[in-house]
Design an enzyme around this catalytic site. Structure first.
Site, short mmCIF file in Angstrom:
data_model
loop_
_atom_site.label_atom_id
_atom_site.label_comp_id
_atom_site.label_asym_id
_atom_site.label_seq_id
_atom_site.Cartn_x
_atom_site.Cartn_y
_atom_site.Cartn_z
CG PHE A 7 21.42 43.38 79.31
CD1 PHE A 7 21.99 43.58 80.56
CD2 PHE A 7 22.23 43.03 78.25
CE1 PHE A 7 23.37 43.42 80.74
CE2 PHE A 7 23.61 42.87 78.43
CZ PHE A 7 24.18 43.07 79.68
CG ASP A 8 14.30 44.20 82.86
OD1 ASP A 8 13.35 44.39 82.07
OD2 ASP A 8 14.35 44.71 84.00
CG ASN A 9 14.59 49.50 79.53
OD1 ASN A 9 15.65 50.10 79.69
ND2 ASN A 9 13.46 50.12 79.30
#
Length: 264
Positions: A7-9
């Protein structure tokens, strides 16, 4: 087969709020996507400062940012750029720049507090360098709050046996804090990674025998999208998405909750 989800943030797990200041004009913006701004130029580089920038409030607001970086030996990472550069090239500018001052960062703080009164994560501050001219062209302050359903979604995915990994260009301290909030192993929390670094995180997992899904929302996810077995673009941030990213995605989702329904 083992499966992992990276996951990106910002814009993916965290609803992103940012304030961008044009250092030369003094103009302040809250509706500009910093990655798109950089993508339109052949000379701009996004540099994340590894520093709790709330401490800047204790300093003279007219102190040069370059002097602060030098005095406190602040580390940094190049998060996004369209061209090849080195950390030493960036350091040379950061330590000698003579226009940007502390208030170019702290001017964004009260605006952020109004935008996010219930802030859950302070991503910190960054600068955008114009490498051709050798100046800090823009400053960025950013923060956010978890999108609805993030905690439940991560818990659900972990219960299904997925390895959960965070890979973001945001400040390392912020990503470690996010890992704590979500119960993610700190070894799986990668902060201040570049576009290429995100791709390397995906590849490393694949080399360990994982089938990998990459979930992101920005141009700095494009190489990881290319490398991943499955790519998922989330548009929950409700910002315009670059066609460069749209062309590389297998799934488009409007809520992070939808990730758990994708079989891969």
């Amino acid at each position: 087969m083992k499966k992992a989800i990276v996951f990106d943030n910002s814009g993916t797990l965290i609803e992103r709020y940012r304030v961008i200041k044009d250092v030369m004009s003094g103009n302040i913006f809250t509706d500009i996507n910093s990655l798109d701004l950089i993508d339109q130029s052949d000379s701009l580089a996004l540099v994340v400062l590894q520093y709790n920038t709330n401490k800047l409030l204790d300093l003279d607001s007219n102190t040069l940012i370059s002097d602060v970086i030098r005095e406190y030996d602040i580390d940094f990472d190049v998060s996004f750029t369209r061209f090849e550069t080195t950390k030493e090239d960036v350091r040379e500018i950061l330590l000698n720049e003579k226009s940007a001052v502390v208030k170019d960062i702290t001017d964004g703080f009260p605006i952020l507090k109004k935008l996010v009164p219930h802030m859950e994560l302070c991503n910190g501050s960054a600068v955008i360098l114009d490498m051709d001219i050798g100046i800090i062209a823009y400053t960025i302050t950013s923060s956010g709050k978890l999108f609805d359903g993030v905690v439940d979604t991560i818990d659900n995915l972990k219960s299904q046996g997925y390895e959960i990994v965070l890979a973001s260009g945001d400040r390392k301290g912020a990503i470690n804090r996010l890992a704590d909030m979500l119960g993610v192993n700190k070894d799986n929390a990668h902060g201040s990674v570049s576009t290429r670094g995100k791709c390397e995180v995906v590849k490393s997992l694949q080399d360990e025998g994982y089938k990998v899904m990459m979930v992101g929302d920005g141009l700095n996810d494009v190489l990881a999208f290319n490398r991943a077995d499955v790519s998922v673009l989330t548009v929950e941030q409700q910002e315009e998405v670059s066609p460069k990213l749209m062309d590389k995605t297998d799934y488009i989702i409007e809520s992070i909750r939808e990730v758990k329904d994708i079989d891969f």
